[in-house]
Design an enzyme around this catalytic site. Sequence first.
Site, PDB file in Angstrom:
ATOM      1  CE  LYS A   1      -1.996  -0.940   4.103  1.00 21.65           C
ATOM      2  NZ  LYS A   1      -1.173  -2.308   4.228  1.00 21.65           N
TER       3      LYS A   1
ATOM      4  NE  ARG B   1      -5.027   0.037   8.823  1.00 14.90           N
ATOM      5  CZ  ARG B   1      -3.622  -0.083   8.899  1.00 14.90           C
ATOM      6  NH1 ARG B   1      -3.091  -0.838   9.799  1.00 14.90           N
ATOM      7  NH2 ARG B   1      -2.933   0.695   8.244  1.00 14.90           N
TER       8      ARG B   1
ATOM      9  NE  ARG C   1       7.875  -1.788   6.113  1.00 16.90           N
ATOM     10  CZ  ARG C   1       6.569  -1.674   6.364  1.00 16.90           C
ATOM     11  NH1 ARG C   1       5.728  -0.844   5.330  1.00 16.90           N
ATOM     12  NH2 ARG C   1       5.845  -2.040   7.259  1.00 16.90           N
TER      13      ARG C   1
ATOM     14  NE  ARG D   1       5.860   0.684  10.175  1.00 16.47           N
ATOM     15  CZ  ARG D   1       5.020   0.411   9.210  1.00 16.47           C
ATOM     16  NH1 ARG D   1       5.034   1.097   8.325  1.00 16.47           N
ATOM     17  NH2 ARG D   1       3.927  -0.431   9.956  1.00 16.47           N
TER      18      ARG D   1
ATOM     19  NE  ARG E   1       2.417  -4.391  11.342  1.00 16.62           N
ATOM     20  CZ  ARG E   1       3.423  -3.995  10.623  1.00 16.62           C
ATOM     21  NH1 ARG E   1       4.741  -4.426  10.980  1.00 16.62           N
ATOM     22  NH2 ARG E   1       3.406  -3.335   9.488  1.00 16.62           N
TER      23      ARG E   1
HETATM   24  P1  AP5 Z   1       4.974  -1.240   1.816  1.00 19.62           P
HETATM   25  O1  AP5 Z   1       4.423  -0.730   0.606  1.00 19.62           O
HETATM   26  O2  AP5 Z   1       5.765  -0.592   2.711  1.00 19.62           O
HETATM   27  O3  AP5 Z   1       3.874  -2.368   2.618  1.00 19.62           O
HETATM   28  P2  AP5 Z   1       2.436  -1.563   3.185  1.00 19.62           P
HETATM   29  O4  AP5 Z   1       1.373  -2.263   2.663  1.00 19.62           O
HETATM   30  O5  AP5 Z   1       2.526  -0.141   3.182  1.00 19.62           O
HETATM   31  O6  AP5 Z   1       2.704  -2.125   4.937  1.00 19.62           O
HETATM   32  P3  AP5 Z   1       2.632  -1.554   6.207  1.00 19.62           P
HETATM   33  O7  AP5 Z   1       3.359  -2.346   7.003  1.00 19.62           O
HETATM   34  O8  AP5 Z   1       3.150  -0.046   5.936  1.00 19.62           O
HETATM   35  O9  AP5 Z   1       1.297  -1.376   6.184  1.00 19.62           O
HETATM   36  P4  AP5 Z   1       0.489  -1.594   7.935  1.00 19.62           P
HETATM   37  O10 AP5 Z   1      -0.888  -1.401   7.427  1.00 19.62           O
HETATM   38  O11 AP5 Z   1       0.746  -2.604   8.795  1.00 19.62           O
HETATM   39  O12 AP5 Z   1       1.144  -0.221   8.565  1.00 19.62           O
HETATM   40  P5  AP5 Z   1       0.572   1.195   8.746  1.00 19.62           P
HETATM   41  O13 AP5 Z   1       1.915   2.101   8.629  1.00 19.62           O
HETATM   42  O14 AP5 Z   1      -0.463   1.565   7.915  1.00 19.62           O
HETATM   43  O15 AP5 Z   1       5.801  -2.671   1.500  1.00 19.62           O
HETATM   44  C1  AP5 Z   1       6.411  -3.404   2.362  1.00 19.62           C
HETATM   45  C2  AP5 Z   1       7.882  -4.054   1.814  1.00 19.62           C
HETATM   46  O16 AP5 Z   1       7.788  -4.744   0.712  1.00 19.62           O
HETATM   47  C3  AP5 Z   1       8.741  -2.692   1.690  1.00 19.62           C
HETATM   48  O17 AP5 Z   1       9.963  -2.947   1.916  1.00 19.62           O
HETATM   49  C4  AP5 Z   1       8.409  -2.564   0.021  1.00 19.62           C
HETATM   50  O18 AP5 Z   1       9.883  -2.099  -0.575  1.00 19.62           O
HETATM   51  C5  AP5 Z   1       8.345  -4.218  -0.378  1.00 19.62           C
HETATM   52  N1  AP5 Z   1       7.346  -4.091  -1.475  1.00 19.62           N
HETATM   53  C6  AP5 Z   1       6.159  -3.559  -1.904  1.00 19.62           C
HETATM   54  N2  AP5 Z   1       5.733  -3.925  -2.764  1.00 19.62           N
HETATM   55  C7  AP5 Z   1       6.369  -4.991  -3.076  1.00 19.62           C
HETATM   56  C8  AP5 Z   1       6.262  -5.924  -4.346  1.00 19.62           C
HETATM   57  N3  AP5 Z   1       5.050  -5.718  -5.156  1.00 19.62           N
HETATM   58  N4  AP5 Z   1       7.061  -6.904  -4.618  1.00 19.62           N
HETATM   59  C9  AP5 Z   1       8.152  -7.068  -3.655  1.00 19.62           C
HETATM   60  N5  AP5 Z   1       8.290  -6.129  -2.777  1.00 19.62           N
HETATM   61  C10 AP5 Z   1       7.608  -5.368  -2.502  1.00 19.62           C
HETATM   62  O19 AP5 Z   1       0.100   1.117  10.348  1.00 19.62           O
HETATM   63  C11 AP5 Z   1       0.885   0.986  11.254  1.00 19.62           C
HETATM   64  C12 AP5 Z   1       0.232   0.842  12.563  1.00 19.62           C
HETATM   65  O20 AP5 Z   1      -0.655   2.314  12.716  1.00 19.62           O
HETATM   66  C13 AP5 Z   1      -1.039  -0.162  12.597  1.00 19.62           C
HETATM   67  O21 AP5 Z   1      -0.597  -1.403  12.879  1.00 19.62           O
HETATM   68  C14 AP5 Z   1      -1.917   0.529  13.931  1.00 19.62           C
HETATM   69  O22 AP5 Z   1      -1.460   0.282  15.012  1.00 19.62           O
HETATM   70  C15 AP5 Z   1      -1.803   1.988  13.306  1.00 19.62           C
HETATM   71  N6  AP5 Z   1      -2.955   2.526  12.339  1.00 19.62           N
HETATM   72  C16 AP5 Z   1      -2.815   2.875  11.067  1.00 19.62           C
HETATM   73  N7  AP5 Z   1      -3.798   3.187  10.580  1.00 19.62           N
HETATM   74  C17 AP5 Z   1      -4.831   2.794  11.357  1.00 19.62           C
HETATM   75  C18 AP5 Z   1      -6.286   2.966  11.237  1.00 19.62           C
HETATM   76  N8  AP5 Z   1      -6.845   3.222  10.166  1.00 19.62           N
HETATM   77  N9  AP5 Z   1      -6.898   2.542  12.447  1.00 19.62           N
HETATM   78  C19 AP5 Z   1      -6.262   2.016  13.447  1.00 19.62           C
HETATM   79  N10 AP5 Z   1      -5.004   1.939  13.556  1.00 19.62           N
HETATM   80  C20 AP5 Z   1      -4.111   2.394  12.648  1.00 19.62           C
END
Ligand code: AP5
Length: 216
Positions: free
Chosen positions: A16, A91, A130, A163, A174
């Site tokens: 994402k 979410r 990552r 992270r 997660r």
């Molecule tokens: P990347 O693109 O960084 O993955 P992502 O889907 O963005 O994963 P996240 O871990 O950031 O998602 P998340 O939902 O857990 O975290 P968030 O910050 O939103 O890709 C991952 C890796 O793979 C990278 O190294 C990339 O280079 C590689 N990659 C990407 N695409 C690839 C491909 N096609 N092939 C190969 N490699 C690839 O949330 C963090 C925390 O915040 C949550 O746990 C929660 O506590 C809180 N939070 C955030 N939003 C909310 C909400 N709406 N409600 C409640 N709590 C929330």
Amino acid sequence: MNYLISFTVGPPGSGKGTQSPLIKDEFCLCHLATGDMLRAAVAAKTPLGIKAKEAMDRGELVSDDLVVGIIDEAMKKPSCQKGFILDGFPRTVVQAQKLDEMLARQGTKIDKVLNFAIDDAILEERITGRWIHGASGRSYHNKFNPPKVSGIDDVTGEPLMQRKDDTAEVLKSRLEAFHRQTEPVIDYYSKKGLVANLHAEKPPKEVTTEVQKALS
Ligand code: AP5
């Protein structure tokens, strides 16, 4: 399409955060990533950050009220008036209902939900490899998307970091939160006919092509 409201949904590591900035640039949208906003609040030790930190470190979701509040505020920014891409929000079904209400008050609605569908087994390698640039949220991977110079952000030359929640152990919580609380959001918007299912296990460029098709 002149005005576009879209959001990405998928498990941690599904891509994402990699695709959303590209969508933002191509469609001239603003990019609102709740994870990035919450991490900035934690780093700045704001009252919001202090409340959010514990849940984030454990890999649990932050309360609906906190994230709905930050999105409601952020959507009012002038840069979001041409449309926006939400990354990591909504979410939970409660967040989805609140989002629909907020948009209805503005006379708009969601155009497309981008579902980053992927098998859980692929995610541990993506998450533990990552590296991110803290200030921008730019994401790299030591194998799949390495920076030009190891440990350094391509754009600013600043150091990259890992992270705190990017461990195999926290990933389990997660993923549990994703399956229990976020998958129902995909069903909620599927019933409205708004979900585009992407093959998020494909290489990044192929996923980008699928995203472009879904949004055009
Ligand atoms: P990347 O693109 O960084 O993955 P992502 O889907 O963005 O994963 P996240 O871990 O950031 O998602 P998340 O939902 O857990 O975290 P968030 O910050 O939103 O890709 C991952 C890796 O793979 C990278 O190294 C990339 O280079 C590689 N990659 C990407 N695409 C690839 C491909 N096609 N092939 C190969 N490699 C690839 O949330 C963090 C925390 O915040 C949550 O746990 C929660 O506590 C809180 N939070 C955030 N939003 C909310 C909400 N709406 N409600 C409640 N709590 C929330």
